[in-house]
Scaffold this motif. Sequence first.
Motif, short mmCIF file in Angstrom:
data_model
loop_
_atom_site.label_atom_id
_atom_site.label_comp_id
_atom_site.label_asym_id
_atom_site.label_seq_id
_atom_site.Cartn_x
_atom_site.Cartn_y
_atom_site.Cartn_z
N ALA A 142 0.82 -1.09 0.01
CA ALA A 142 -0.07 0.13 0.10
C ALA A 142 0.78 1.38 0.06
N ARG A 143 1.92 1.09 0.86
CA ARG A 143 2.94 2.36 0.74
C ARG A 143 3.38 2.59 -0.45
N ARG A 147 -2.54 -3.87 -7.54
CA ARG A 147 -1.47 -3.41 -6.61
C ARG A 147 -1.34 -3.83 -5.18
N LYS A 148 -1.45 -5.33 -5.44
CA LYS A 148 -1.59 -6.23 -3.85
C LYS A 148 -0.29 -6.81 -3.79
N ASP A 170 5.57 -7.09 -17.20
CA ASP A 170 5.65 -8.01 -16.17
C ASP A 170 4.97 -7.22 -15.07
N TRP A 171 5.48 -5.64 -14.71
CA TRP A 171 4.87 -4.96 -13.86
C TRP A 171 3.27 -4.94 -14.09
N LYS A 172 2.73 -4.70 -15.16
CA LYS A 172 1.49 -4.48 -15.49
C LYS A 172 0.47 -5.90 -15.01
#
Length: 366
Positions: free
Chosen positions: A14-15, A215-216, A205-207
């Motif tokens: 989360a940060r 974004r977990k 890969d990030w996507k």
Amino acid sequence: MTHPFLDLPPLSNARFASVEDRVARLLGTEQDVVIMQGEALLPLEGAIRGTAGPGTTALNVITGPYGQTFGNWLRDCGATVIDLAVPFHTAVSAEQIREAFAEHPEIDFVSLVHAEAATGNTNPVAEIGEVVRERGALFYVDAVASVGAEPVLVDAWGVDLCVIGAQKAMGGPAGVSAVSVSARAWARMTANPGAPRRSYLSLLDWKERWLDGGRKVLPHAPAQLEMLALEACLERIEAQGLDAVMGRHRAAAAATRAGALALGGGLEPYVHDAREAAPVATTLRTPAGVVASELVARALAADPALPLAAGGGALAKEMIRVNHYGPDATAETVQGCLAALGAALAEQGLPVDLESARRAAQNAWH
């Protein structure tokens, strides 16, 4: 033995995501933003390799050394590359971009450096973006040196891939960087069989492993200290106000230019037109017979902390860079650089007027 930098709780997902959101606000974008765990060359190369391939016709604008690097990457991907090179003491114009499209209507990718700290010029991205949008090409912009020193408006300018680093005008860390990615750019990557996968260069890969999952789960362990430094850097900019931060850089550039002109000794602005000079750093041309690298060495002998450097490569003979960015975008730093350069020129028997330079810089700071 404990140490505040070593005994930290793990950085939460989360940060990490909240820092990405802050970068998005800084860039004025609703596009996806990915913070990559390395210096800005990582997303700069990853974005090109992700979107360019044998079917790409790229217009690569060269106003300094990074434009040359982008052209090499594009060719390595198999793209057809049309280089638009202009003298390093100037900027490219929107009209030149329009003429390139008229001559090569097949162009579907445009790569551009916003501000070239290495040469001291800045390009009119807003005007160029209008031309690129008209033609429907993908627009890739290196804003590493410009962000924090001048406006970077990703959505308003129609930028599809915008890469930033925090180590210059933002006054932050060099070990992490970020890229904003439009829906069009993601689609181009997804359709590109040559796009890096299962690779440190891979934006896809990030996507797939980060963004698409809400974004977990991070793809790999974050560079915690650099991420915390980036977060602190963004907090400082937000507290000071982005307009104030950019204002300091504009003032530093104006004061350096005015002071150098008043100093004498044969120093001249390397970028001829002040409107094309980047706020992040001011480049100066040394007089005939004076080697820039030697002059800088003399100037730094009195104060090695001054942000002075000679140009890279062949420019080391004729160019000086005053890197007045980040914490060095101050009137005191500018005055110190001018005084040191004046003393070094005087040592070589050249006539200088230190008091005129001081007054001119002071009057130009606004």
